[in-house]
Design a protein around this motif. Structure first.
Motif: not given
Length: 379
Positions: A293-294, A303-305
Motif C-alpha cells: 500500500r505504501h 486507497e490501493v485497490s
C-alpha cells in the motif's frame, strides 16, 4: 577491475573533503580488509592523507579509526579526523571484500552519483585501490526484526518507490538473469581444498539447479513485471535510521542496477530472515499488503485497490523464489573464495532448500493468477 579504470568515470582533483558538492578524490593505495583493526589503522590513516590534501600534514594522533560493521562481503570503517580548527570531520571508509571481481564497480560508482543527487545514501568523496570513502551517515543500522515494524516497513516502502523512480544512464537490461547465469557458471565448476567441503559440494546436482533456473525464468516471463532501477540487496544491514531526525537511509549500491520490481521487493522480504535464514520472520500476507500500500500509493496507502494488491503480491511471491536461487549460488562462490568466517556452504543449502520448499505453492499461486488474469497461458 582496476582502480584507474574505475576513476575514468569521475573528475579527480585535490580539494577539501568536507566541502559541499566536493569532487571525487583518488589514491592508488589499498588496505587489506582481513587485517585486524590495530594493523589496518595506520594504513587507513595513510590512505586518508593521500586522498585528501587538507589532511596530509596532520599528525596521526588526529585520526581515530573504528569498525562500523563487518558484513559478509565488505568492511565499513568510521574515520574521525580532528582538523586544524579543532573540528572533527567523520567519513566512512568502505573496503571491498576480496574476490568480488564479479561486481561492476564502475557501474556502482556511476549509480552513486545519480542516487546521491536524488537523496539516497552517502556522498562519494574518494576512491582507492580496493574501496571508497563516503560521507558519514549519523544513523544506526537496522536489524532484521526492525524491518517488520509497521512504521519502518511503510517508510522503507515509500523510499523504495522513490528509489525505483531514479533514472541512471546505464543498460536497462534486467540484472537477474545475467547474474543467475554468471553465478551458475562459476558455482558449478568449483574445487575446494578442504576435503569435507568438497564432499558436501559434490552432493549438489547442478543439473537440477539449472532446470530450476529455466523453470523460474519461464514462469516469471509471463508477468508484465516493470523493470526499475533496483537496489537488489536491500537487507537490514543496508538500511539505516536516525530516530531523532526520523530519517531513513539506503546504503551500499554495489548490486544496484535495472531489474524487475518484483525481484527487488521479494528479495527484500527474504532478507527479513537474516543471514541465519529464520523463515519464521518472512512477512505474512497482511504485512506484505501494508508494504505494498505504501509502495503503490505513498500519499494515499488506504486507497490501493485489492486488485493491485493481489497483482503485486503474486508478482513478488514469484520473483522471491528467484532471489533464493540467486543468493544460494552466490553463497557457493563465496564458500570457495571468501576469507570471512561465515558458513557460506551452509548458506547455499539454507537458501536452495527454502526455494524447493516454497516452489510448489509459489508456482501454483502464479499459474492460477495468470490463468485468471487473462494472459491466455495454458498451465
Amino acid at each position: 577491475m582496476g582502480a584507474v579504470k574505475i576513476w575514468d568515470a569521475f573528475e579527480v582533483v585535490k580539494e577539501s573533503p568536507n566541502k559541499s558538492m566536493a569532487p571525487i578524490h583518488s589514491s592508488s593505495l589499498a588496505v587489506d580488509p582481513s587485517l585486524p583493526l590495530s594493523l589496518a589503522t595506520p594504513r587507513v590513516i595513510e590512505l586518508c592523507k593521500d586522498l585528501f590534501e587538507k589532511w596530509s600534514k596532520l599528525d596521526d594522533s588526529c585520526f581515530s579509526v573504528d569498525t562500523v560493521s563487518g558484513g559478509i562481503t565488505n568492511l565499513l570503517l568510521k574515520v574521525a579526523v580532528k582538523e586544524e580548527d579543532g573540528n572533527y570531520v567523520p567519513v566512512t571508509v568502505r573496503l571491498f571484500g576480496p574476490n568480488t571481481d564479479y561486481i561492476n564497480r564502475e557501474r556502482e560508482l556511476q549509480a552513486i552519483k545519480y542516487l546521491s543527487t536524488a537523496g539516497f545514501g552517502a556522498s562519494l568523496l574518494g576512491v582507492f585501490g580496493n574501496g571508497m570513502v563516503q560521507s558519514f551517515i549519523n544513523a544506526r543500522t537496522l536489524t532484521p526484526l526492525d524491518m517488520r515494524t509497521p512504521k519502518l516497513a511503510a517508510e522503507i516502502a515509500k523510499q523504495l518507490r522513490k528509489f525505483h523512480e531514479v533514472e541512471v544512464p546505464i543498460s536497462r537490461e534486467p540484472l537477474l538473469w545475467i547474474d543467475l547465469v554468471k553465478f551458475f557458471e562459476k558455482a558449478s565448476v568449483l574445487q575446494f581444498n578442504d576435503s569435507e567441503k568438497q564432499r558436501v559440494y559434490e552432493t549438489i546436482s547442478f543439473k537440477e539447479v539449472h532446470k530450476e533456473i529455466l523453470e523460474i525464468k519461464e514462469l516469471t516471463g509471463h508477468f508484465n513485471a516493470p523493470v526499475v532501477f533496483a537496489h537488489n540487496d536491500l537487507l537490514s544491514g543496508n538500511i539505516m535510521v536516525n530516530e531523532k531526525e526520523d530519517k531513513l537511509y539506503f546504503i551500499d549500491f554495489e548490486y544496484a542496477c535495472y531489474n524487475y520490481r518484483g525481484f527487488d521487493i521479494g528479495n527484500h522480504f527474504n532478507e527479513y530472515a537474516g543471514f541465519d535464514c529464520d523463515i519464521s520472520l518472512y512477512p505474512n500476507k497482511n504485512e506484505q499488503y501494508n508494504f505494498f500500500r505504501h509502495y503503490l500509493q505513498p500519499d494515499n496507502p488506504l486507497e490501493v485497490s485489492e486488485k493491485d494488491l493481489e497483482a503485486l503480491y503474486v508478482e513478488t511471491s514469484t520473483f522471491m523464489l528467484a532471489s533464493h536461487l540467486l543468493w544460494s549460488l552466490w553463497g557457493l562462490i563465496q564458500a570457495q573464495t571468501s576469507p570471512i568466517d561465515f558458513d557460506y556452504l551452509g548458506y547455499f543449502f539454507l537458501r536452495y532448500n527454502e526455494y524447493k520448499r516454497l516452489k510448489e505453492e509459489g508456482f501454483s499461486l502464479a499459474k492460477s493468477y495468470l490463468s485468471r488474469s487473462g494472459t491466455n497461458q495454458s498451465f
